[in-house]
Structure formats: structure tokens, C-alpha cells
Design a protein around this motif. Structure first.
Motif, PDB file in Angstrom:
ATOM      1  N   ARG A 106      -8.598  -3.905   1.377  1.00 44.48           N
ATOM      2  CA  ARG A 106      -9.199  -2.569   1.428  1.00 44.48           C
ATOM      3  C   ARG A 106      -8.126  -1.482   1.412  1.00 44.48           C
ATOM      4  O   ARG A 106      -8.265  -0.471   0.724  1.00 44.48           O
ATOM      5  CB  ARG A 106     -10.056  -2.420   2.689  1.00 44.48           C
ATOM      6  N   GLU A 107      -7.071  -1.691   2.179  1.00 40.89           N
ATOM      7  CA  GLU A 107      -6.002  -0.701   2.260  1.00 40.89           C
ATOM      8  C   GLU A 107      -5.285  -0.543   0.917  1.00 40.89           C
ATOM      9  O   GLU A 107      -4.949   0.572   0.501  1.00 40.89           O
ATOM     10  CB  GLU A 107      -5.009  -1.092   3.344  1.00 40.89           C
ATOM     11  N   GLU A 136      -8.930  -6.535   5.345  1.00 42.60           N
ATOM     12  CA  GLU A 136      -8.476  -5.161   5.580  1.00 42.60           C
ATOM     13  C   GLU A 136      -7.270  -4.831   4.705  1.00 42.60           C
ATOM     14  O   GLU A 136      -7.124  -3.696   4.235  1.00 42.60           O
ATOM     15  CB  GLU A 136      -8.141  -4.955   7.048  1.00 42.60           C
ATOM     16  N   ARG A 192      -7.600   1.503  -1.260  1.00 44.59           N
ATOM     17  CA  ARG A 192      -7.609   2.917  -0.850  1.00 44.59           C
ATOM     18  C   ARG A 192      -6.329   3.614  -1.295  1.00 44.59           C
ATOM     19  O   ARG A 192      -6.353   4.729  -1.826  1.00 44.59           O
ATOM     20  CB  ARG A 192      -7.757   3.024   0.672  1.00 44.59           C
ATOM     21  N   ALA A 205       0.825  -1.204   0.000  1.00 45.27           N
ATOM     22  CA  ALA A 205       0.000   0.000   0.000  1.00 45.27           C
ATOM     23  C   ALA A 205       0.862   1.258   0.000  1.00 45.27           C
ATOM     24  O   ALA A 205       0.470   2.296  -0.541  1.00 45.27           O
ATOM     25  CB  ALA A 205      -0.935  -0.014   1.202  1.00 45.27           C
TER      26      ALA A 205
END
Length: 212
Positions: free
Chosen positions: A201-202, A198, A205, A170
Motif C-alpha cells: 500500500r505504501e 501495508e 501511495r 517508497a
């Protein structure tokens, strides 16, 4: 007609990459977190085991509308109705893979050199894997890491959608997008995460936050 596909968060996984956690559990959680494609990569299993695993993943992914891509094994892809295959430079040639898989299949190709990227301009592939961006332990025989500069150079050489692969996290996701990446192909960033959902998701994002 070929279905659309989204390279944004592309998970590459096999049983060995998930440690003690079941592969199916990791994939299910990753899909909950927003993984957009899943490639099954198994190197040291029997054909029957490969088929059983691919079938299990297909049953997880189909209801979510997430494409299943099979690494190398076109026979397995056809047997389970996978949406596509990913091949490397020493695997079955793309033209034969396309003939066997059909015009609607998603076919990806790994790039090891600049010359291969240029050659791929004439091939009927749907996306390229550009990397490794950074050194990685998930593929022992990988070529020299590209770094950001090398990735940008190769991305500028091709018309094909391309994913960045090779110890991508990320932290560097936004910058890779600014360099032209159409998505991130990851193994450890999700498979080894305490919470795969998660982690997915990170990654999404971070990729959405384009950085210079």
C-alpha cells in the motif's frame, strides 16, 4: 487479444527472498495490499518444485486478476498457464520466447546496457526492467547501478513501458515516476517487510505522489 496489465507495483519473489515466512503468505498479503503483478523467480530449485510453487501462486493470483510472470522458465510458464515470462540477456531470446508463449503473453526483458535498450526497440516485448537503480543484494551479478540520472537516460531511450528495479523503496517512488517509470519492481521492500500488505500500500501511495 492480450490482456491489459499494470506495472505500478510489481513484486518479484521466490522462497529464498521471503526468509522464514512462506512465499504464498507473502504473496497473498501483497495482493491484499495492491500488488499489480507478481514474478516468480527461483534459481536453485528442481523443475518439479518450480512447477508446484508456480501452481500455488497461480491459484492465489487468478481470483484477484493479478498476472503471474515466470522468470526465465518458459516450460514452467506454459505448464501452469502463467500470463507471461521475464527473461534476462543470457536467457532465451525474446523472439523464441514470443513464438513459444504466443502473441497474448506478457514478456518482459532485463536491460544491462544502453546498447541493449536501443536494441530492444526492435523487439516484441511488453516492458523493460531498468536497473539496478541502486546497489542491491538480491542479484549478485547485477550491472553498475544507474542512479536517478542513469535511469532517466535509459527511460528516455525506449518506447517500451519500463519498471525501475534495484533497492527501490517508497522513499524514491515518486521521484522515479517523475523520471518516467511506469512502475516499481521490488523484492525486499515487500518480501522482508513486517507487514507485506501495508508495504505494498505504501509503495502504491508513494508512486501516486509524483515528485520533481
Amino acid at each position: 487479444m492480450k490482456r491489459g496489465f499494470d506495472l505500478t507495483c510489481y513484486l518479484i519473489a521466490g522462497r529464498s527472498s521471503c526468509g522464514e515466512r512462506p512465499l504464498e503468505e507473502v504473496v497473498r498479503l501483497a495482493v491484499e495490499g495492491g500488488v499489480t503483478m507478481v514474478q516468480l523467480r527461483e534459481k536453485d530449485v528442481s523443475t518439479r518444485e518450480y512447477l508446484e510453487t508456480a501452481g500455488s501462486l497461480k491459484r492465489i493470483l487468478a481470483p484477484a486478476g493479478v498476472p503471474l510472470i515466470i522468470n526465465d522458465r518458459i516450460d514452467v510458464a506454459l505448464a501452469v498457464g502463467a500470463e507471461g515470462v521475464h527473461v534476462g540477456q543470457s536467457d532465451m531470446p525474446v523472439d523464441i520466447a514470443r513464438r513459444l508463449m504466443g502473441p497474448d503473453a506478457i514478456i518482459g526483458l532485463s536491460m544491462d546496457t544502453d546498447a541493449q535498450v536501443l536494441e530492444a526497440e526492435t523487439l516484441d516485448v511488453d516492458y523493460l526492467g531498468l536497473g539496478p537503480v541502486f546497489p542491491t543484494n538480491t542479484k549478485a551479478d547485477h550491472s553498475e547501478p544507474l542512479g536517478f540520472e542513469g535511469f532517466a537516460r535509459r527511460r528516455g531511450m525506449t518506447r517500451h513501458p519500463s519498471v525501475a528495479i534495484g533497492s527501490v523503496t517508497a522513499r524514491c517512488a515518486g521521484h522515479l515516476r517523475s523520471l518516467g517509470a511506469d512502475g516499481l519492481a521490488v523484492v525486499s521492500a515487500i518480501c522482508r517487510a513486517e507487514d507485506p500488505a501495508e508495504a505494498a500500500r505504501e509503495l502504491r501511495r508513494a508512486f501516486a505522489e509524483e515528485k520533481e
